[in-house]
Design a protein around this motif. Structure first.
Motif, PDB file in Angstrom:
ATOM      1  N   ALA A 104       0.829  -1.211   0.000  1.00  0.00           N
ATOM      2  CA  ALA A 104       0.000   0.000   0.000  1.00  0.00           C
ATOM      3  C   ALA A 104       0.862   1.259   0.000  1.00  0.00           C
ATOM      4  CB  ALA A 104      -0.926  -0.012   1.207  1.00  0.00           C
ATOM      5  N   LEU A 105       1.922   1.263   0.800  1.00  0.00           N
ATOM      6  CA  LEU A 105       2.808   2.430   0.848  1.00  0.00           C
ATOM      7  C   LEU A 105       3.534   2.633  -0.478  1.00  0.00           C
ATOM      8  CD1 LEU A 105       4.348   2.092   4.435  1.00  0.00           C
ATOM      9  CD2 LEU A 105       2.759   3.846   3.631  1.00  0.00           C
ATOM     10  N   ALA A 106       4.043   1.541  -1.042  1.00  0.00           N
ATOM     11  CA  ALA A 106       4.744   1.655  -2.322  1.00  0.00           C
ATOM     12  C   ALA A 106       3.800   2.121  -3.427  1.00  0.00           C
ATOM     13  CB  ALA A 106       5.374   0.315  -2.685  1.00  0.00           C
ATOM     14  N   GLY A 107       2.610   1.529  -3.472  1.00  0.00           N
ATOM     15  CA  GLY A 107       1.646   1.930  -4.481  1.00  0.00           C
ATOM     16  C   GLY A 107       1.191   3.362  -4.306  1.00  0.00           C
ATOM     17  N   SER A 108       0.958   3.784  -3.067  1.00  0.00           N
ATOM     18  CA  SER A 108       0.528   5.158  -2.815  1.00  0.00           C
ATOM     19  C   SER A 108       1.614   6.152  -3.227  1.00  0.00           C
ATOM     20  CB  SER A 108       0.180   5.331  -1.338  1.00  0.00           C
ATOM     21  OG  SER A 108      -0.896   4.505  -0.972  1.00  0.00           O
ATOM     22  N   ALA A 109       2.874   5.814  -2.946  1.00  0.00           N
ATOM     23  CA  ALA A 109       3.967   6.703  -3.337  1.00  0.00           C
ATOM     24  C   ALA A 109       4.053   6.842  -4.853  1.00  0.00           C
ATOM     25  CB  ALA A 109       5.287   6.176  -2.775  1.00  0.00           C
ATOM     26  N   LEU A 110       3.908   5.728  -5.563  1.00  0.00           N
ATOM     27  CA  LEU A 110       3.939   5.782  -7.021  1.00  0.00           C
ATOM     28  C   LEU A 110       2.717   6.520  -7.575  1.00  0.00           C
ATOM     29  CD1 LEU A 110       5.197   2.168  -7.836  1.00  0.00           C
ATOM     30  CD2 LEU A 110       6.448   4.313  -8.144  1.00  0.00           C
ATOM     31  N   ALA A 115       0.461  11.465 -10.056  1.00  0.00           N
ATOM     32  CA  ALA A 115      -0.432  12.620 -10.048  1.00  0.00           C
ATOM     33  C   ALA A 115       0.320  13.937  -9.957  1.00  0.00           C
ATOM     34  CB  ALA A 115      -1.416  12.500  -8.883  1.00  0.00           C
ATOM     35  N   ARG A 116       1.468  13.907  -9.313  1.00  0.00           N
ATOM     36  CA  ARG A 116       2.232  15.145  -9.074  1.00  0.00           C
ATOM     37  C   ARG A 116       3.102  15.517 -10.263  1.00  0.00           C
ATOM     38  NH1 ARG A 116       4.241  19.260  -8.565  1.00  0.00           N
ATOM     39  NH2 ARG A 116       5.197  20.286  -6.764  1.00  0.00           N
ATOM     40  N   PHE A 117       3.684  14.521 -10.920  1.00  0.00           N
ATOM     41  CA  PHE A 117       4.607  14.782 -12.020  1.00  0.00           C
ATOM     42  C   PHE A 117       4.055  14.139 -13.290  1.00  0.00           C
ATOM     43  CE2 PHE A 117       7.084  14.343  -8.075  1.00  0.00           C
ATOM     44  CZ  PHE A 117       7.590  15.636  -7.968  1.00  0.00           C
ATOM     45  N   PHE A 166      -3.439   0.317  -5.025  1.00  0.00           N
ATOM     46  CA  PHE A 166      -3.330   1.527  -4.218  1.00  0.00           C
ATOM     47  C   PHE A 166      -2.781   2.691  -5.035  1.00  0.00           C
ATOM     48  CE2 PHE A 166      -3.676  -1.609  -0.871  1.00  0.00           C
ATOM     49  CZ  PHE A 166      -4.410  -0.947   0.090  1.00  0.00           C
ATOM     50  N   GLY A 167      -1.910   2.396  -5.994  1.00  0.00           N
ATOM     51  CA  GLY A 167      -1.360   3.458  -6.828  1.00  0.00           C
ATOM     52  C   GLY A 167      -2.439   4.187  -7.601  1.00  0.00           C
ATOM     53  N   ARG A 168      -3.314   3.452  -8.232  1.00  0.00           N
ATOM     54  CA  ARG A 168      -4.379   4.090  -9.007  1.00  0.00           C
ATOM     55  C   ARG A 168      -5.433   4.740  -8.119  1.00  0.00           C
ATOM     56  NH1 ARG A 168      -5.011   0.150 -14.348  1.00  0.00           N
ATOM     57  NH2 ARG A 168      -3.124   0.980 -15.334  1.00  0.00           N
ATOM     58  N   LEU A 169      -5.649   4.147  -6.947  1.00  0.00           N
ATOM     59  CA  LEU A 169      -6.605   4.743  -6.014  1.00  0.00           C
ATOM     60  C   LEU A 169      -6.128   6.110  -5.543  1.00  0.00           C
ATOM     61  CD1 LEU A 169      -9.138   4.520  -4.235  1.00  0.00           C
ATOM     62  CD2 LEU A 169      -7.726   3.348  -2.536  1.00  0.00           C
ATOM     63  N   ILE A 170      -4.869   6.209  -5.110  1.00  0.00           N
ATOM     64  CA  ILE A 170      -4.356   7.478  -4.597  1.00  0.00           C
ATOM     65  C   ILE A 170      -4.201   8.482  -5.731  1.00  0.00           C
ATOM     66  CG2 ILE A 170      -1.873   7.055  -4.801  1.00  0.00           C
ATOM     67  CD1 ILE A 170      -3.602   8.519  -1.719  1.00  0.00           C
ATOM     68  N   ARG A 171      -3.832   8.034  -6.931  1.00  0.00           N
ATOM     69  CA  ARG A 171      -3.712   8.947  -8.075  1.00  0.00           C
ATOM     70  C   ARG A 171      -5.060   9.572  -8.397  1.00  0.00           C
ATOM     71  NH1 ARG A 171      -4.976   8.480 -13.409  1.00  0.00           N
ATOM     72  NH2 ARG A 171      -3.777   9.775 -14.894  1.00  0.00           N
ATOM     73  N   THR A 172      -6.111   8.757  -8.458  1.00  0.00           N
ATOM     74  CA  THR A 172      -7.445   9.271  -8.753  1.00  0.00           C
ATOM     75  C   THR A 172      -7.919  10.232  -7.673  1.00  0.00           C
ATOM     76  OG1 THR A 172      -8.006   7.225  -9.921  1.00  0.00           O
ATOM     77  CG2 THR A 172      -9.826   8.615  -9.207  1.00  0.00           C
ATOM     78  N   SER A 173      -7.674   9.880  -6.415  1.00  0.00           N
ATOM     79  CA  SER A 173      -8.107  10.742  -5.309  1.00  0.00           C
ATOM     80  C   SER A 173      -7.396  12.086  -5.346  1.00  0.00           C
ATOM     81  CB  SER A 173      -7.852  10.046  -3.971  1.00  0.00           C
ATOM     82  OG  SER A 173      -8.583   8.847  -3.867  1.00  0.00           O
ATOM     83  N   VAL A 174      -6.097  12.074  -5.603  1.00  0.00           N
ATOM     84  CA  VAL A 174      -5.330  13.328  -5.647  1.00  0.00           C
ATOM     85  C   VAL A 174      -5.815  14.209  -6.795  1.00  0.00           C
ATOM     86  CG1 VAL A 174      -3.043  14.313  -6.105  1.00  0.00           C
ATOM     87  CG2 VAL A 174      -3.287  12.396  -4.514  1.00  0.00           C
ATOM     88  N   LEU A 175      -6.026  13.622  -7.956  1.00  0.00           N
ATOM     89  CA  LEU A 175      -6.487  14.403  -9.107  1.00  0.00           C
ATOM     90  C   LEU A 175      -7.866  15.012  -8.854  1.00  0.00           C
ATOM     91  CD1 LEU A 175      -5.346  12.131 -12.085  1.00  0.00           C
ATOM     92  CD2 LEU A 175      -4.297  14.263 -11.268  1.00  0.00           C
ATOM     93  N   GLN A 176      -8.712  14.304  -8.133  1.00  0.00           N
ATOM     94  CA  GLN A 176     -10.038  14.835  -7.829  1.00  0.00           C
ATOM     95  C   GLN A 176      -9.977  15.948  -6.802  1.00  0.00           C
ATOM     96  OE1 GLN A 176     -12.178  11.337  -6.631  1.00  0.00           O
ATOM     97  NE2 GLN A 176     -12.833  10.816  -8.719  1.00  0.00           N
ATOM     98  N   VAL A 177      -9.220  15.723  -5.716  1.00  0.00           N
ATOM     99  CA  VAL A 177      -9.198  16.692  -4.621  1.00  0.00           C
ATOM    100  C   VAL A 177      -8.512  17.987  -5.035  1.00  0.00           C
ATOM    101  CG1 VAL A 177      -8.290  17.132  -2.294  1.00  0.00           C
ATOM    102  CG2 VAL A 177      -9.312  14.920  -2.841  1.00  0.00           C
TER     103      VAL A 177
END
Length: 287
Positions: A104-110, A115-117, A166-177
């Motif tokens: 989860a941590l590795a996927g969230s970081a990626l 989303a950031r870059f 987790f990578g795609r979940l956090i990417r989608t959440s960041v782009l939305q927020v």
């Protein structure tokens, strides 16, 4: 009930942070926590709860039925099934509470990096596609050929399988927020992207991650069981819930009670994790 985000600042209030876990203090959330805690404590206290050592053999007690001496009976070589079940819980605890969070941590970081870059987004997404192209069992077979069977292989398979989720979940959440009005307002006032990310975006992306974390842990139990059942997981004589179920099905004709204990533990553990996940998801939808 307060909302998840302060409409003026976009920041989570103290009450909101506390309410994130309110779902676990009653109803199915509390039931799930209790079930998981019972299984976890049984595994952690195995040296005190198990009546015998997990590898201790008893002459003349091969495939014995449940009795006062052996509450769940014995296996094909005379070892106490209850003792092996209690010790076998430890493998599953290690997998779900270590391998899943690492994935989860590795996927969230990626996902955050994607989303950031923008330049990394395509590369990371194609890497996720590559991992997702292999079902967990196919991935397990491939990694077992390289690493060999064992706990490490189980952990690597589960952690690797959870990275794109987790990578795609956090990417989608960041782009939305980051498109919400309060984030735009903070940006227009001169706030740095790093400050906005730390103060506004990440705290509001944590809730879906906690829901997915509980769900991923329940999936991890199934993956361990499937790998051990296929001979890709824990190697004998070390016990795990999956390997015990495999041994039990092989001896089901002569000892039908063999598989009951390990299977019941798997059901209780998975049910508890699913109830926790459902309770967190329901709380998220209400907010």
């Amino acid at each position: 009930m307060s909302t998840a985000v302060d409409t003026a600042t976009g920041a989570l209030t103290v009450r909101d942070r506390d309410s994130r876990w309110a779902a676990l203090r009653s109803g199915r959330g509390l039931t799930g926590v209790i079930l998981v805690a019972i299984v976890a404590l049984a595994g952690l206290l195995a040296p005190w709860l198990a009546p015998y050592a997990p590898d201790q053999q008893f002459a003349g007690a091969t495939l014995a039925d449940p009795s006062g001496t052996h509450l769940l009976g014995t296996d094909s070589v005379g070892r106490d099934i209850l003792s092996r079940t209690v010790y076998g819980i430890r493998i599953d605890l290690l997998v779900i509470f270590v391998a899943v969070p690492i994935g989860a941590l590795a996927g969230s970081a990626l996902g955050l990096a994607a989303a950031r870059f923008g330049r990394l987004d395509t590369v990371i997404q194609r890497a996720f596609d590559l991992i997702l192209a292999f079902p967990a069992i196919v991935l397990a077979i491939a990694l077992t050929m390289v690493l060999g069977p064992g706990v490490v292989t189980i952990g690597v398979v589960i952690g690797l399988a959870e990275i794109p989720v987790f990578g795609r979940l956090i990417r989608t959440s960041v782009l939305q927020v980051r498109q919400l009005p309060y984030v735009e307002a903070a940006r227009s006032l001169g706030a740095s992207e790093e400050w906005i990310l730390r103060r506004h975006i990440l705290p509001n992306c944590l809730e879906p991650v906690t829901v997915q974390l509980a769900l991923a842990m329940s999936v991890g139990v199934f993956v361990e069981g499937a790998m051990s059942f296929l001979g890709l997981g824990v190697t004998p004589p070390a016990p795990s819930l999956g390997s015990l179920i495999k041994e039990g099905t092989q001896s089901a004709y002569h000892s039908p009670f063999f598989v009951v204990g390990p299977l019941a533990v798997v059901v209780v553990l998975v049910l508890g994790l699913l109830l926790v996940s459902q309770a967190l998801a329901a709380r998220s939808r209400r907010q």
